[in-house]
Design an enzyme around this catalytic site. Structure first.
Site, PDB file in Angstrom:
ATOM      1  N   GLU A   1     -11.404   3.222   5.578  1.00  0.00           N
ATOM      2  CA  GLU A   1     -10.413   4.151   6.143  1.00  0.00           C
ATOM      3  C   GLU A   1     -11.212   5.213   6.900  1.00  0.00           C
ATOM      4  O   GLU A   1     -11.144   5.306   8.122  1.00  0.00           O
ATOM      5  CB  GLU A   1      -9.558   4.767   5.022  1.00  0.00           C
ATOM      6  CG  GLU A   1      -8.512   5.773   5.521  1.00  0.00           C
ATOM      7  CD  GLU A   1      -7.734   6.455   4.385  1.00  0.00           C
ATOM      8  OE1 GLU A   1      -8.197   6.428   3.222  1.00  0.00           O
ATOM      9  OE2 GLU A   1      -6.663   7.037   4.679  1.00  0.00           O
TER      10      GLU A   1
ATOM     11  N   HIS B   1       1.278   4.845  -2.446  1.00  0.00           N
ATOM     12  CA  HIS B   1       0.927   5.687  -3.601  1.00  0.00           C
ATOM     13  C   HIS B   1       2.223   6.349  -4.045  1.00  0.00           C
ATOM     14  O   HIS B   1       2.804   7.128  -3.275  1.00  0.00           O
ATOM     15  CB  HIS B   1      -0.100   6.747  -3.201  1.00  0.00           C
ATOM     16  CG  HIS B   1      -1.357   6.165  -2.638  1.00  0.00           C
ATOM     17  ND1 HIS B   1      -2.500   6.003  -3.395  1.00  0.00           N
ATOM     18  CD2 HIS B   1      -1.668   5.693  -1.406  1.00  0.00           C
ATOM     19  CE1 HIS B   1      -3.452   5.465  -2.644  1.00  0.00           C
ATOM     20  NE2 HIS B   1      -2.976   5.258  -1.421  1.00  0.00           N
TER      21      HIS B   1
ATOM     22  N   HIS C   1      -9.540   0.887  -1.614  1.00  0.00           N
ATOM     23  CA  HIS C   1      -9.531   1.511  -0.289  1.00  0.00           C
ATOM     24  C   HIS C   1     -10.961   1.414   0.254  1.00  0.00           C
ATOM     25  O   HIS C   1     -11.920   1.824  -0.427  1.00  0.00           O
ATOM     26  CB  HIS C   1      -9.158   2.991  -0.391  1.00  0.00           C
ATOM     27  CG  HIS C   1      -7.691   3.263  -0.622  1.00  0.00           C
ATOM     28  ND1 HIS C   1      -6.974   2.705  -1.641  1.00  0.00           N
ATOM     29  CD2 HIS C   1      -6.821   4.055   0.064  1.00  0.00           C
ATOM     30  CE1 HIS C   1      -5.719   3.142  -1.570  1.00  0.00           C
ATOM     31  NE2 HIS C   1      -5.600   3.967  -0.545  1.00  0.00           N
TER      32      HIS C   1
ATOM     33  N   HIS D   1       0.856  -1.198   0.000  1.00  0.00           N
ATOM     34  CA  HIS D   1       0.000   0.000   0.000  1.00  0.00           C
ATOM     35  C   HIS D   1       0.886   1.239   0.000  1.00  0.00           C
ATOM     36  O   HIS D   1       1.306   1.738   1.049  1.00  0.00           O
ATOM     37  CB  HIS D   1      -0.933  -0.016   1.228  1.00  0.00           C
ATOM     38  CG  HIS D   1      -1.981   1.047   1.212  1.00  0.00           C
ATOM     39  ND1 HIS D   1      -3.217   0.883   1.810  1.00  0.00           N
ATOM     40  CD2 HIS D   1      -2.000   2.292   0.677  1.00  0.00           C
ATOM     41  CE1 HIS D   1      -3.947   1.974   1.641  1.00  0.00           C
ATOM     42  NE2 HIS D   1      -3.215   2.854   0.966  1.00  0.00           N
TER      43      HIS D   1
ATOM     44  N   ASP E   1       1.696   4.056   2.801  1.00  0.00           N
ATOM     45  CA  ASP E   1       0.648   4.860   2.152  1.00  0.00           C
ATOM     46  C   ASP E   1       1.242   6.033   1.351  1.00  0.00           C
ATOM     47  O   ASP E   1       1.402   5.926   0.135  1.00  0.00           O
ATOM     48  CB  ASP E   1      -0.372   5.343   3.198  1.00  0.00           C
ATOM     49  CG  ASP E   1      -1.759   5.599   2.624  1.00  0.00           C
ATOM     50  OD1 ASP E   1      -1.946   5.405   1.405  1.00  0.00           O
ATOM     51  OD2 ASP E   1      -2.665   5.972   3.393  1.00  0.00           O
ATOM     52  N   ASP E   2       1.545   7.143   2.029  1.00  0.00           N
ATOM     53  CA  ASP E   2       2.112   8.337   1.376  1.00  0.00           C
ATOM     54  C   ASP E   2       3.263   8.838   2.241  1.00  0.00           C
ATOM     55  O   ASP E   2       3.133   9.838   2.958  1.00  0.00           O
ATOM     56  CB  ASP E   2       1.032   9.415   1.244  1.00  0.00           C
ATOM     57  CG  ASP E   2      -0.139   8.943   0.411  1.00  0.00           C
ATOM     58  OD1 ASP E   2      -0.021   8.930  -0.821  1.00  0.00           O
ATOM     59  OD2 ASP E   2      -1.169   8.561   1.000  1.00  0.00           O
TER      60      ASP E   2
HETATM   61  N1  HPA Z   1      -6.636   7.343   1.010  1.00  0.00           N
HETATM   62  C1  HPA Z   1      -7.315   7.596  -0.103  1.00  0.00           C
HETATM   63  N2  HPA Z   1      -6.767   8.068  -1.206  1.00  0.00           N
HETATM   64  C2  HPA Z   1      -5.448   8.286  -1.219  1.00  0.00           C
HETATM   65  C3  HPA Z   1      -4.685   8.046  -0.099  1.00  0.00           C
HETATM   66  C4  HPA Z   1      -5.302   7.538   1.067  1.00  0.00           C
HETATM   67  O1  HPA Z   1      -4.687   7.291   2.121  1.00  0.00           O
HETATM   68  N3  HPA Z   1      -3.425   8.372  -0.437  1.00  0.00           N
HETATM   69  C5  HPA Z   1      -3.434   8.785  -1.710  1.00  0.00           C
HETATM   70  N4  HPA Z   1      -4.664   8.742  -2.199  1.00  0.00           N
HETATM   71 ZN    ZN Z   2      -3.823   4.738   0.353  1.00  0.00          ZN
END
Ligand code: HPA
Ligand code: ZN
Length: 338
Positions: A200, A19, A197, A17, A278-279
């Protein structure tokens, strides 16, 4: 480095996971801004970092899409990917199944080919120079409509042999998985793996939709599944992999403190959880920092950490032979570290 950090760094792991646009560090953002003569609304790297304070997913997405605006050429995407792979290698990463958001780039006028050709060339270089394998998961932006997702799948047609799967990201609440039922069915018919996703910020109902309407192979995040005992039980019994992202959950206020993160509960329930970044450029750390954050915050045992690492390969889209090779490498590492 503490013993725990040292153990985590050496533990072979896969990232499921990530991006790739979310790995754009402020330093590279400035470099690419200058290279492409794109003015940024920040005067310095410090000013950019100071702006990374979010109270929810949308707060983050607004600044994340703005940051991605400096990516203009194949070389930019290549450099972005290589910068990530170097960080992954330093954290003991062996494999990554990376999300990319083509609509973020095609909506700015870039041809579909620019982002993907640059990423594919970075991926080839990482395999050659770092020994890291990787694949691409094309994410549809869920705040846009399903026709736009279909147009993106169409643009991806010449690349389908180099794309592992499709995913669903961006603003979750108000954009349930069912909105993308047809395009996910088309992606499945084209032989692609499916992830989304869900859970969340969105409710357990969105996780049910991802399972029952999209027929996903993995759930990204999935935290809110724990609010529904029947859903949790189903995820455990089906062995569904969840790609959980602790530092992301902290920065986007999904949890208040890593000490309150559900990772330990998830492990104890027998959910197939994995630990991901994630990011990382926006959330304060790469995969190693995510492992360390939950290890320290929740007092995870070495066995827990090994389970997370094993789940990352077992839940990957690698072939069985490769999975077994990575699992054996984990066992060998643990035996040598004992
Ligand atoms: N959630 C949803 N969209 C996203 C995320 C995330 O954590 N990171 C980049 N796009
Ligand atoms: Zn994500």
């Amino acid at each position: 480095m503490t013993d725990l950090a040292h153990f985590i760094t050496g533990l072979p792991k896969a990232e499921l996971h990530l991006h790739i646009e979310g790995s754009l560090e402020p330093e590279l953002m400035f470099e690419l801004g200058q290279r492409n003569r794109i003015a940024l609304p920040f005067k310095s790297v410090e000013e950019v970092r100071a702006a990374y304070s979010f109270s929810n997913l949308q707060d983050f997405l607004d600044i994340y899409y703005q940051g991605a605006g400096v990516l203009m050429t194949e070389q930019d995407f290549h450099d972005l990917a290589m910068a990530y792979f170097k960080r992954l290698a330093a954290d003991g990463g062996r494999h990554s199944e990376m999300f990319f958001d083509p609509q973020t780039h095609t909506d700015r006028g870039l041809p579909f080919s620019v982002a993907i050709d640059g990423l594919l060339s970075g991926m080839a270089e990482a395999e050659k120079t770092l020994g890291i394998t990787s694949s691409l998961i094309l994410c549809f932006l869920r705040h846009l409509d399903e026709d736009a997702a279909f147009a993106t799948l169409k643009a991806a047609e010449p690349y389908l042999d180099r794309i592992q799967g499709v995913g669903l990201d961006s603003s979750e609440v108000g954009h349930p998985p069912s909105k993308f039922a047809k395009v996910f069915a088309a992606a499945k018919s084209a032989g692609l793996k499916l992830v989304a996703h869900a859970g969340e910020e969105g409710p357990p109902a969105y996780v049910y939709e991802a399972l029952d309407i999209l027929h996903v192979d993995r759930i990204d995040h999935g935290n809110r599944s724990l609010e529904d005992a029947a859903l949790t039980d189903r995820l455990v019994k089906s062995g569904m992999t969840l790609t959980v992202c602790p530092l992301s959950n902290l920065k986007l206020c999904v949890v208040d403190d890593l000490k309150a993160h559900p990772m330990k509960r998830m492990l104890d329930l027998g959910l197939k959880v994995t630990c991901n970044s994630d990011d990382p450029a926006y959330f304060g750390g790469y995969i190693g920092a995510n492992f360390l954050g939950v290890a320290e915050g929740l007092g995870l045992s070495r066995d827990d950490l090994v389970t997370l690492a094993k789940n990352s390969f077992a839940g990957s889209f690698l072939d069985e032979l490769s999975i077994n090779k990575h699992l054996a490498a984990i066992d060998a590492y643990v035996a040598s570290a004992a």
